[in-house]
Design an enzyme around this catalytic site. Structure first.
Site, PDB file in Angstrom:
ATOM      1  N   CYS A  70       0.333  -1.222   0.046  1.00 21.38           N
ATOM      2  CA  CYS A  70       0.085   0.419  -0.053  1.00 21.38           C
ATOM      3  C   CYS A  70       1.318   1.255   0.194  1.00 21.38           C
ATOM      4  O   CYS A  70       0.651   2.131   0.089  1.00 21.38           O
ATOM      5  CB  CYS A  70      -0.933  -0.007   1.103  1.00 21.38           C
ATOM      6  SG  CYS A  70      -0.204   0.199   2.843  1.00 21.38           S
ATOM      7  N   HIS A  71       2.288   1.104  -0.316  1.00 25.80           N
ATOM      8  CA  HIS A  71       2.804   2.179  -0.065  1.00 25.80           C
ATOM      9  C   HIS A  71       2.799   3.885   0.372  1.00 25.80           C
ATOM     10  O   HIS A  71       1.744   4.597   0.856  1.00 25.80           O
ATOM     11  CB  HIS A  71       3.080   2.912  -2.022  1.00 25.80           C
ATOM     12  CG  HIS A  71       3.990   3.443  -2.483  1.00 25.80           C
ATOM     13  ND1 HIS A  71       3.972   4.137  -3.186  1.00 25.80           N
ATOM     14  CD2 HIS A  71       5.215   3.569  -1.976  1.00 25.80           C
ATOM     15  CE1 HIS A  71       4.583   4.895  -3.397  1.00 25.80           C
ATOM     16  NE2 HIS A  71       5.703   5.063  -2.486  1.00 25.80           N
ATOM     17  N   VAL A 117      -3.144   5.808  -1.700  1.00 24.88           N
ATOM     18  CA  VAL A 117      -3.604   6.132  -2.683  1.00 24.88           C
ATOM     19  C   VAL A 117      -3.445   4.498  -3.384  1.00 24.88           C
ATOM     20  O   VAL A 117      -3.395   5.209  -4.053  1.00 24.88           O
ATOM     21  CB  VAL A 117      -3.810   7.086  -3.398  1.00 24.88           C
ATOM     22  CG1 VAL A 117      -4.893   8.446  -2.457  1.00 24.88           C
ATOM     23  CG2 VAL A 117      -2.069   7.803  -4.121  1.00 24.88           C
ATOM     24  N   HIS A 118      -2.417   4.065  -3.177  1.00 26.48           N
ATOM     25  CA  HIS A 118      -1.805   3.413  -3.897  1.00 26.48           C
ATOM     26  C   HIS A 118      -1.778   1.693  -3.521  1.00 26.48           C
ATOM     27  O   HIS A 118      -1.251   1.376  -2.690  1.00 26.48           O
ATOM     28  CB  HIS A 118       0.131   3.753  -4.037  1.00 26.48           C
ATOM     29  CG  HIS A 118      -0.098   4.975  -4.927  1.00 26.48           C
ATOM     30  ND1 HIS A 118       1.862   5.287  -4.891  1.00 26.48           N
ATOM     31  CD2 HIS A 118      -0.229   5.330  -5.889  1.00 26.48           C
ATOM     32  CE1 HIS A 118       1.637   6.405  -5.833  1.00 26.48           C
ATOM     33  NE2 HIS A 118       0.356   6.854  -5.596  1.00 26.48           N
ATOM     34  N   ALA A 119      -2.758   0.813  -4.045  1.00 26.51           N
ATOM     35  CA  ALA A 119      -2.842  -0.393  -3.763  1.00 26.51           C
ATOM     36  C   ALA A 119      -2.806  -1.204  -4.611  1.00 26.51           C
ATOM     37  O   ALA A 119      -2.517  -1.347  -5.969  1.00 26.51           O
ATOM     38  CB  ALA A 119      -4.318  -0.779  -3.041  1.00 26.51           C
TER      39      ALA A 119
END
Lengths: 510, 140
Positions: free
Chosen positions: A283-284, A440-442
């Protein structure tokens, strides 16, 4: 076949379709796949759960726009200590409509890691080059015009350079972006080249039918092959499901994102002989630091994000400035009541910086009730350290730029007042749960690789267990990228589509 | 307009809004009502689990005064000083659940407050003016 975009109110009595390919999702992966396959001559249907909105429908009211364009109004939660707020798009164009438009190629060292650790031998920089080039041409990836950089970001940039840090100007998918800085509620005049503006119209021009407000719940299979999908049309006003639909197709492309695609597979008990569907969730994680200056710096009067500090990429740390609506910034602050207003009255004197760190652990996505996704991610010691270090770097740059105070995302240490106080961050016992996080990165939940025992899909994105069923979204990505994933997702989707088109007879002559 | 929250939850929410929102501005009574309606509308966008969980969290806040403060009165019946103490207790709680619940509600109240045109004007955030200015320019 004539292409068109149909909305829920056009199809609320249900519908049946037949196509060569049905694509679930219309964001970075789905929009791109739709255009590539339709242009390749295939008969394409795209199904999007969210609504169809264009720039005419976009405005600057956070509640209206998050309600229209975001899943769960942008308030999804990844459970862990701490819980992580997660936002993704749910509309025609998906997250590309509401993202900052950053475009980076997959770093070479990451591709090398994929070759060594995951057996993705073909994924060399040379092999990927034409796919990156094609994507960049399609979505018009370009550097930002210098005059669109806000005064606040200029200060931040100059300070980072003064410190000797390597600062990269952002490459963004935009045409003549003027820095209105409202990207996250949809570009008001179509300058950001989201899939809504770029790929989807191309797909429609080549005959694709795009259905919005359609939630896919069932994947149809026949003799071990994908045979289509079925689901319900959603009433956009009430959120209730109305009539059913069914699309029979020879190829199914799942492009619903790294959270929804695994849930769809789990609920259909498909493609999971490896038991890896929903695992390896990346998930960054992001944390932010806010600098407050003596004089106005108007960091919001310019492009959403013009630069990134790439000096610490090898440590798994990306640092950048990011322009957001004051309401979104204030909601993440620890301050409330009068204290909040005192802080926010300095809005024009603020610069918001953030750090994103590479995942060193993985989480899980499980199927929850009513088709929802339940996400678990527990940041580990290494990530906690990286987040703290990333915030200290952001604070250092902010103080160097002239900030008199930096607000921190740590419970127990809310602010510091000079660069000399940075060691306080390390002296304070900050636990993982004390850090305010969002993302916001999955990625990573249906990762690709040659071994059916370790991976959900093969290196071309076709599931090992179900023939003719492909995944093209961020779920394929096996490790953290270190940069924004949009271009990687599109390049991998383009690659999968080129593979499908090159092997058309194999996939279509069923 | 359709309400997404039951009346009792709206009462607790309004009492919480009065604690969480800045109160020095003259327009605050109307603003509290505005925030209440805003949050109610926002709840309508929530997924089902959160739609159920949100009022349950408010119920815990309302009735939790007995457990956490030893007071028979519900949260919405407390005076503002005690409500502030109660909210502080939730924010600093050792229970992650309590901390996260109050953080979520606080976040939405702040979202509503700083989305109000008067408040945006007060902090000098003129996004419409900015958009009009930059879209008139050519950046080629």
């Amino acid at each position: 076949m004539t292409g068109k975009i149909l909305q829920g109110f056009d199809t609320n009595k249900g519908f049946k379709e037949e196509a060569d390919v049905v694509i679930v999702g219309s964001g970075a992966a789905g929009g791109c796949s739709a255009a590539e396959l339709a242009e390749g001559g295939l008969n394409v249907v795209v199904l999007e759960e969210g609504g169809y909105y264009t720039s005419k429908d976009f405005n600057q009211d956070p509640a209206t726009m998050t309600g229209r364009l975001y899943r769960d109004a942008g308030a999804s939660v990844i459970m862990g200590k701490p819980n992580i707020v997660f936002s993704e798009g749910r509309c025609v164009g998906g997250s590309t409509v509401i993202n900052g438009g950053m475009c980076w190629r997959t770093p070479e060292k990451v591709l090398k890691r994929w070759q060594w650790e995951f057996g993705l031998k073909d994924l060399t920089p040379e092999h990927m080059e034409p796919f990156f080039e094609k994507v960049e041409e399609r979505i018009h990836v370009a550097p930002q015009h210098p005059d669109t950089i806000s005064p606040g970001e200029k200060r931040y940039y100059d300070a980072a350079r003064k410190l000797g840090y390597f600062v990269n100007p952002n490459r963004r998918n935009q045409k003549n972006c003027c820095g209105s800085n409202i990207c996250i509620f949809g570009c008001p005049d179509n300058r950001k080249q989201s899939t809504l503006i770029s790929y989807i119209p191309r797909a429609v021009e080549h005959g694709a039918r795009v259905y919005s407000d359609c939630r896919v719940t069932k994947i149809l299979t026949k003799s071990g092959r994908a045979a289509g999908v079925a689901g319900k049309v959603i009433d956009r006003e009430t959120g209730k499901k109305s009539a059913g639909f069914e699309v029979k197709a020879k190829i199914v492309v799942l492009a619903a994102g790294a959270l929804q695609t695994p849930v769809l597979l789990l609920n259909n008990r498909l493609a999971n002989s490896s038991k890896q569907v929903g695992k390896n969730f990346l998930c960054h994680p992001n944390a932010k630091a806010i600098g407050i200056f003596d004089e106005p710096v108007y960091y919001w009067r310019g492009v959403h994000q013009g630069h990134q500090i790439h000096e610490f990429i090898d440590e798994g740390i990306l640092v950048a400035m990011s322009g957001v609506h004051p309401a979104l910034l204030a909601m993440s602050f620890q301050q409330y009541g009068e204290e909040s207003l005192k802080v926010m009255e300095q809005w024009n004197n603020m610069v918001c910086a953030g750090t994103l760190v590479d995942d060193t652990t993985t989480g899980t996505v499980k199927a929850g009730p009513f088709g929802s996704a339940l996400m678990y991610y527990q940041i580990d010691k290494e990530e906690t350290y990286r987040l703290i270090r990333g915030v200290t770097i952001a604070a250092e740059v902010l103080f160097t730029a002239g900030a008199h105070t930096v607000l921190l995302p740590f419970r127990g240490l809310e602010k510091i007042h000079s660069i000399d106080e940075i060691p306080k961050i390390y002296e304070t016992p900050i636990k993982s749960e004390d850090i305010e996080l969002f993302t916001v990165h999955a990625m990573g939940t249906t990762r690709m690789g040659p071994d059916p025992k370790r991976f959900v899909t093969n290196p071309w994105g076709e599931t090992h267990d179900v023939r003719n069923m492909f995944v093209t979204d961020a779920g394929l990505i096996p490790t953290s990228l270190g940069v924004n994933p949009q271009e990687t997702i599109m390049a991998l989707a383009t690659r999968t589509c080129s593979h499908i088109l090159e092997n058309k007879s194999r996939y279509l002559d069923v | 307009m359709k309400k997404n929250l039951p009346d009792w939850a709206r009462r607790t929410l309004l009492s919480l809004i009065e604690v969480v929102m800045p109160r020095s501005n003259e327009f605050h009574p109307e603003l509290a009502e505005y925030i209440l309606e805003y949050v109610d509308r926002y709840v309508g966008y929530f997924p089902l689990l959160l739609k159920i969980g949100f009022p349950l969290g408010l119920l815990l806040l309302e009735r939790g005064t007995l457990i956490f403060m030893g007071k028979w009165q519900g949260f919405s019946k407390l005076d503002i000083v005690n409500r502030e103490r109660c909210v502080k207790g939730w924010i600093d709680s050792r229970w992650q659940l309590r901390r996260e619940l109050i953080r979520g509600v606080k976040g939405i109240v702040m979202l509503a407050y700083y989305s109000h045109p008067d408040v945006m004007e007060h902090i000098e955030y003129d996004i419409a003016g900015h958009i009009a200015e930059v879209t008139a320019k050519e950046f080629k």
